[in-house]
Enzyme design. Sequence first.
Site, PDB file in Angstrom:
ATOM      1  N   GLU A   1      -8.225  12.369   0.873  1.00 28.47           N
ATOM      2  CA  GLU A   1      -7.510  11.848  -0.293  1.00 28.47           C
ATOM      3  C   GLU A   1      -6.161  12.552  -0.408  1.00 28.47           C
ATOM      4  O   GLU A   1      -6.008  13.693   0.034  1.00 28.47           O
ATOM      5  CB  GLU A   1      -8.399  12.099  -1.534  1.00 28.47           C
ATOM      6  CG  GLU A   1      -7.837  11.684  -2.860  1.00 28.47           C
ATOM      7  CD  GLU A   1      -7.546  10.197  -3.003  1.00 28.47           C
ATOM      8  OE1 GLU A   1      -6.689   9.683  -2.273  1.00 28.47           O
ATOM      9  OE2 GLU A   1      -8.146   9.560  -3.899  1.00 28.47           O
ATOM     10  N   ASP A   2      -5.180  11.880  -0.984  1.00 28.14           N
ATOM     11  CA  ASP A   2      -3.878  12.525  -1.178  1.00 28.14           C
ATOM     12  C   ASP A   2      -3.901  13.447  -2.401  1.00 28.14           C
ATOM     13  O   ASP A   2      -3.460  14.586  -2.331  1.00 28.14           O
ATOM     14  CB  ASP A   2      -2.758  11.466  -1.308  1.00 28.14           C
ATOM     15  CG  ASP A   2      -3.063  10.377  -2.338  1.00 28.14           C
ATOM     16  OD1 ASP A   2      -4.154  10.398  -2.953  1.00 28.14           O
ATOM     17  OD2 ASP A   2      -2.218   9.477  -2.524  1.00 28.14           O
TER      18      ASP A   2
ATOM     19  N   ASP B   1      -6.719  13.538  -9.462  1.00 26.12           N
ATOM     20  CA  ASP B   1      -6.080  13.654 -10.773  1.00 26.12           C
ATOM     21  C   ASP B   1      -7.202  13.669 -11.831  1.00 26.12           C
ATOM     22  O   ASP B   1      -7.791  14.707 -12.095  1.00 26.12           O
ATOM     23  CB  ASP B   1      -5.131  12.452 -10.907  1.00 26.12           C
ATOM     24  CG  ASP B   1      -4.276  12.486 -12.137  1.00 26.12           C
ATOM     25  OD1 ASP B   1      -4.162  13.549 -12.744  1.00 26.12           O
ATOM     26  OD2 ASP B   1      -3.710  11.433 -12.500  1.00 26.12           O
TER      27      ASP B   1
ATOM     28  N   PHE C   1       3.965  14.079 -12.414  1.00 24.53           N
ATOM     29  CA  PHE C   1       3.827  12.936 -11.508  1.00 24.53           C
ATOM     30  C   PHE C   1       4.632  13.207 -10.241  1.00 24.53           C
ATOM     31  O   PHE C   1       5.840  13.434 -10.301  1.00 24.53           O
ATOM     32  CB  PHE C   1       4.285  11.637 -12.168  1.00 24.53           C
ATOM     33  CG  PHE C   1       3.878  10.432 -11.372  1.00 24.53           C
ATOM     34  CD1 PHE C   1       2.588   9.930 -11.460  1.00 24.53           C
ATOM     35  CD2 PHE C   1       4.773   9.831 -10.491  1.00 24.53           C
ATOM     36  CE1 PHE C   1       2.192   8.838 -10.694  1.00 24.53           C
ATOM     37  CE2 PHE C   1       4.396   8.739  -9.719  1.00 24.53           C
ATOM     38  CZ  PHE C   1       3.102   8.243  -9.820  1.00 24.53           C
TER      39      PHE C   1
ATOM     40  N   ARG D   1       7.447   6.731  -0.581  1.00 24.76           N
ATOM     41  CA  ARG D   1       6.397   7.257   0.300  1.00 24.76           C
ATOM     42  C   ARG D   1       6.964   8.006   1.503  1.00 24.76           C
ATOM     43  O   ARG D   1       6.314   8.876   2.061  1.00 24.76           O
ATOM     44  CB  ARG D   1       5.518   6.103   0.823  1.00 24.76           C
ATOM     45  CG  ARG D   1       4.646   5.459  -0.220  1.00 24.76           C
ATOM     46  CD  ARG D   1       3.619   4.555   0.455  1.00 24.76           C
ATOM     47  NE  ARG D   1       3.062   3.567  -0.450  1.00 24.76           N
ATOM     48  CZ  ARG D   1       2.055   3.784  -1.292  1.00 24.76           C
ATOM     49  NH1 ARG D   1       1.486   4.960  -1.341  1.00 24.76           N
ATOM     50  NH2 ARG D   1       1.605   2.831  -2.086  1.00 24.76           N
TER      51      ARG D   1
HETATM   52  P1  5GP Z   1      -7.671   9.748 -10.178  1.00 24.18           P
HETATM   53  O1  5GP Z   1      -8.659   8.647 -10.063  1.00 24.18           O
HETATM   54  O2  5GP Z   1      -8.161  11.090  -9.668  1.00 24.18           O
HETATM   55  O3  5GP Z   1      -7.103   9.849 -11.570  1.00 24.18           O
HETATM   56  O4  5GP Z   1      -6.405   9.338  -9.339  1.00 24.18           O
HETATM   57  C1  5GP Z   1      -6.351   9.374  -7.976  1.00 24.18           C
HETATM   58  C2  5GP Z   1      -5.265   8.460  -7.473  1.00 24.18           C
HETATM   59  O5  5GP Z   1      -4.211   8.284  -8.444  1.00 24.18           O
HETATM   60  C3  5GP Z   1      -4.580   9.046  -6.263  1.00 24.18           C
HETATM   61  O6  5GP Z   1      -5.222   8.640  -5.082  1.00 24.18           O
HETATM   62  C4  5GP Z   1      -3.174   8.493  -6.379  1.00 24.18           C
HETATM   63  O7  5GP Z   1      -3.120   7.217  -5.788  1.00 24.18           O
HETATM   64  C5  5GP Z   1      -2.949   8.335  -7.860  1.00 24.18           C
HETATM   65  N1  5GP Z   1      -2.218   9.474  -8.433  1.00 24.18           N
HETATM   66  C6  5GP Z   1      -2.696  10.446  -9.237  1.00 24.18           C
HETATM   67  N2  5GP Z   1      -1.739  11.329  -9.560  1.00 24.18           N
HETATM   68  C7  5GP Z   1      -0.619  10.905  -8.935  1.00 24.18           C
HETATM   69  C8  5GP Z   1       0.723  11.417  -8.861  1.00 24.18           C
HETATM   70  O8  5GP Z   1       1.106  12.450  -9.423  1.00 24.18           O
HETATM   71  N3  5GP Z   1       1.585  10.692  -8.093  1.00 24.18           N
HETATM   72  C9  5GP Z   1       1.236   9.560  -7.430  1.00 24.18           C
HETATM   73  N4  5GP Z   1       2.172   8.943  -6.718  1.00 24.18           N
HETATM   74  N5  5GP Z   1      -0.024   9.053  -7.476  1.00 24.18           N
HETATM   75  C10 5GP Z   1      -0.927   9.725  -8.221  1.00 24.18           C
END
Ligand code: 5GP
Length: 172
Positions: A96-97, A100, A149, A162
């Site tokens: 995963e990148d 959050d 963010f 990206r």
């Molecule tokens: P979660 O479900 O943990 O809230 O979010 C995970 C996904 O939200 C990540 O795979 C990513 O696509 C997106 N995301 C969460 N935080 C960020 C951020 O700071 N920047 C970007 N570009 N995407 C984010």
Amino acid sequence: MENKEVLLSAEQIDQRIQEMAKQISRDYQGKRPLLVGILKGAFVFLSDLIRYLDIPVEIDFIAVSSYGADTSSSGVVRILKDLEHSIQGKEVLIVEDIVDTGLTLNYLIDNLSSRQPKSLKVITLLDKPDRRKVEMKVDYCGFKIPDRFVIGYGLDYGEDYRQLTDLCILEP
Ligand code: 5GP
């Protein structure tokens, strides 16, 4: 045009990925794990990571719904593109990148566990622990970052940015 501030330079990211790859190669010595990249954000990280591994790996991808051009989580996760092959009996590593709220990974862990892999672990480049809504175990984490963010190094805002080599904070 929004302002960008560098949070992690390309060199810092590269250095940390080499360390992560060493640890993963040690932990999976003699095995051939399947790395599942979460599209789209993780594709840059996955492609750099595998080139530092010194174990054989298989690669597959899964695409889940993202925030679109919004920067806050809706909590709704949908599979847009599923894996090509069965993962039953395989050593699976989700790549995963960023984690959050944790909702996306939580959903994926549940979903992939039900397909009976031999093992299932999680690698993330970035972790924003302040925003976590569901508890989960991340096995390999590159960097813990503040609740901002971020864009670049595969991460987008409305499909832009990206290709940036540094990871930057987007100031709207
Ligand atoms: P979660 O479900 O943990 O809230 O979010 C995970 C996904 O939200 C990540 O795979 C990513 O696509 C997106 N995301 C969460 N935080 C960020 C951020 O700071 N920047 C970007 N570009 N995407 C984010």
